[in-house]
Design an enzyme around this catalytic site. Sequence first.
Site, PDB file in Angstrom:
ATOM      1  CG  HIS A  17      -1.890  -1.004   1.395  1.00 52.43           C
ATOM      2  ND1 HIS A  17      -1.971  -1.821   2.481  1.00 52.43           N
ATOM      3  CD2 HIS A  17      -2.906  -1.382   0.570  1.00 52.43           C
ATOM      4  CE1 HIS A  17      -2.996  -2.669   2.342  1.00 52.43           C
ATOM      5  NE2 HIS A  17      -3.568  -2.419   1.192  1.00 52.43           N
ATOM      6  CE  LYS A  41     -11.958  -7.426   2.358  1.00 53.70           C
ATOM      7  NZ  LYS A  41     -10.788  -6.721   1.835  1.00 53.70           N
ATOM      8  NE  ARG A  90      -2.818  -7.551  -4.279  1.00 55.72           N
ATOM      9  CZ  ARG A  90      -3.586  -7.976  -3.288  1.00 55.72           C
ATOM     10  NH1 ARG A  90      -3.057  -8.168  -2.099  1.00 55.72           N
ATOM     11  NH2 ARG A  90      -4.859  -8.230  -3.463  1.00 55.72           N
ATOM     12  CB  SER A 128      -4.103  -6.460   4.864  1.00 55.20           C
ATOM     13  OG  SER A 128      -3.775  -5.213   4.321  1.00 55.20           O
TER      14      SER A 128
HETATM   15  O1  PNS Z   1      -8.518  -2.558   0.559  1.00 50.28           O
HETATM   16  P1  PNS Z   1      -9.712  -3.178  -0.081  1.00 50.28           P
HETATM   17  O2  PNS Z   1     -10.523  -3.934   0.934  1.00 50.28           O
HETATM   18  O3  PNS Z   1      -9.365  -3.992  -1.283  1.00 50.28           O
HETATM   19  O4  PNS Z   1     -10.610  -1.951  -0.585  1.00 50.28           O
HETATM   20  C1  PNS Z   1     -11.858  -2.171  -1.173  1.00 50.28           C
HETATM   21  C2  PNS Z   1     -12.658  -0.865  -1.219  1.00 50.28           C
HETATM   22  C3  PNS Z   1     -12.761  -0.253   0.147  1.00 50.28           C
HETATM   23  C4  PNS Z   1     -11.991   0.096  -2.163  1.00 50.28           C
HETATM   24  C5  PNS Z   1     -14.059  -1.227  -1.778  1.00 50.28           C
HETATM   25  O5  PNS Z   1     -14.595  -2.308  -1.073  1.00 50.28           O
HETATM   26  C6  PNS Z   1     -15.011  -0.036  -1.692  1.00 50.28           C
HETATM   27  O6  PNS Z   1     -14.863   0.928  -2.400  1.00 50.28           O
HETATM   28  N1  PNS Z   1     -15.963  -0.133  -0.750  1.00 50.28           N
HETATM   29  C7  PNS Z   1     -16.902   0.939  -0.447  1.00 50.28           C
HETATM   30  C8  PNS Z   1     -18.251   0.676  -1.094  1.00 50.28           C
HETATM   31  C9  PNS Z   1     -18.107   0.899  -2.572  1.00 50.28           C
HETATM   32  O7  PNS Z   1     -17.876   1.994  -3.024  1.00 50.28           O
HETATM   33  N2  PNS Z   1     -18.192  -0.222  -3.342  1.00 50.28           N
HETATM   34  C10 PNS Z   1     -17.912  -0.196  -4.748  1.00 50.28           C
HETATM   35  C11 PNS Z   1     -19.148  -0.032  -5.550  1.00 50.28           C
HETATM   36  S1  PNS Z   1     -18.808  -0.876  -7.014  1.00 50.28           S
END
Ligand code: PNS
Length: 160
Positions: A17, A41, A90, A128
């Site tokens: 990150h 999660k 990645r 993570s």
């Molecule tokens: O670090 P991560 O868990 O891979 O991040 C995922 C994240 C937080 C970017 C994604 O789950 C997200 O944007 N969640 C908020 C709700 C949202 O906007 N969902 C996407 C709609 S398609």
Amino acid sequence: MKRAVYPGSFDPVTYGHLDVIRRSAELVDELIVGVLQNNHKNPLFSLEERVKILLEATKDMKNVRVASFDGLSIDFVRRNKAQFLVRGLRAITDFDYELQMAQTNRVLAPDVDTVFLTTSLEYAYLSSSTVKEVALYGGDISKFVPPVVADAIRRKLQKA
Ligand code: PNS
């Protein structure tokens, strides 16, 4: 003013990150790292802990701001008047989910572009979840996360 948001769970932030944060911060005037609150999660670290760790890990990066948010990433991007949403890629396994998210976000906000940075090769395997698993079984995580994170994980696991 060119502004980007890098949203994620950051539970906890890894060197992978931080690589994306450092490199994307060089592309814009301001990078906002958005820490998601309502993650499905079950996080190891509370939202406050994740933000605090990120603040410490990015303290030498002058144009990086850390903030938490709840709800849709794209709404957080809009509230912060950012033009770009940054995500790291990645491997091919990330692609399906990331493409779907980018395209959905593009429909929701046609004026915002998702920018993908390929994670540097040395961190391509890192996540993570892997870090937490290695730490849980007593493995050395110093190559995966900065000392502030390693200390925080150690403290958390001692309490558990
Ligand atoms: O670090 P991560 O868990 O891979 O991040 C995922 C994240 C937080 C970017 C994604 O789950 C997200 O944007 N969640 C908020 C709700 C949202 O906007 N969902 C996407 C709609 S398609």
